[in-house]
Design a protein around this motif. Structure first.
Motif, PDB file in Angstrom:
ATOM      1  N   ASN A 141      50.489 -29.594   5.199  1.00 41.29           N
ATOM      2  CA  ASN A 141      51.200 -29.272   6.434  1.00 41.29           C
ATOM      3  C   ASN A 141      52.694 -29.154   6.115  1.00 41.29           C
ATOM      4  N   PRO A 142      53.052 -28.148   5.288  1.00 41.84           N
ATOM      5  CA  PRO A 142      54.439 -28.048   4.847  1.00 41.84           C
ATOM      6  C   PRO A 142      55.350 -27.411   5.888  1.00 41.84           C
ATOM      7  N   LYS A 143      56.613 -27.655   5.725  1.00 47.53           N
ATOM      8  CA  LYS A 143      57.629 -26.939   6.490  1.00 47.53           C
ATOM      9  C   LYS A 143      58.181 -25.892   5.537  1.00 47.53           C
ATOM     10  N   GLY A 144      57.876 -24.639   5.801  1.00 49.24           N
ATOM     11  CA  GLY A 144      58.291 -23.557   4.916  1.00 49.24           C
ATOM     12  C   GLY A 144      57.110 -22.660   4.582  1.00 49.24           C
ATOM     13  N   PRO A 145      57.178 -21.923   3.468  1.00 49.16           N
ATOM     14  CA  PRO A 145      56.113 -20.989   3.104  1.00 49.16           C
ATOM     15  C   PRO A 145      54.776 -21.696   2.900  1.00 49.16           C
ATOM     16  N   PHE A 146      53.727 -21.104   3.466  1.00 51.77           N
ATOM     17  CA  PHE A 146      52.398 -21.701   3.429  1.00 51.77           C
ATOM     18  C   PHE A 146      51.365 -20.580   3.355  1.00 51.77           C
ATOM     19  N   ALA A 147      50.435 -20.664   2.394  1.00 45.59           N
ATOM     20  CA  ALA A 147      49.381 -19.661   2.248  1.00 45.59           C
ATOM     21  C   ALA A 147      48.237 -19.990   3.202  1.00 45.59           C
ATOM     22  N   GLU A 148      47.884 -19.021   4.041  1.00 45.20           N
ATOM     23  CA  GLU A 148      46.849 -19.203   5.065  1.00 45.20           C
ATOM     24  C   GLU A 148      45.805 -18.100   4.948  1.00 45.20           C
TER      25      GLU A 148
END
Length: 99
Positions: A48-55
């Motif tokens: 659950n990052p704040k910033g770029p996240f691969a979905e």
């Protein structure tokens, strides 16, 4: 409204897509030997990052194919889209600096 570029169909309104959770989650090779904790982590625990996240996303109202999106979770900006089996551009790779 988000404009998401399907790698198969091109740019479309976000209403045409379904969210599929975190991308690049490896299924255990032999689930029968996993502990309950390992299986629960595979099924339910996600970054659950704040910033770029691969979905993972699916173009539900279009080609109905799954693909990956790198989205900034802070601004909701779509940074990149790419086909399943491919990896994001290393310059914006969301895996950098994570464990």
């Amino acid at each position: 409204m988000l404009l998401i570029t399907c790698p198969y169909c091109g740019p479309r309104d976000d209403a045409e897509f379904s969210y599929g959770n975190q991308a690049h989650i490896a299924r255990p090779v032999d689930p029968s030997v996993c502990s309950d904790q390992e299986w629960a982590e595979y099924l339910y625990y996600r970054d659950n990052p704040k910033g770029p996240f691969a979905e993972r996303w699916m173009h539900a109202a279009g080609c109905r194919r799954w693909f990956h999106v790198v989205r900034d979770t802070n601004t909701h900006a779509i940074l990149q889209t790419y086909k399943v089996g491919e990896w994001p551009d290393p310059a914006i790779d969301p895996r950098e600096g994570t464990s």
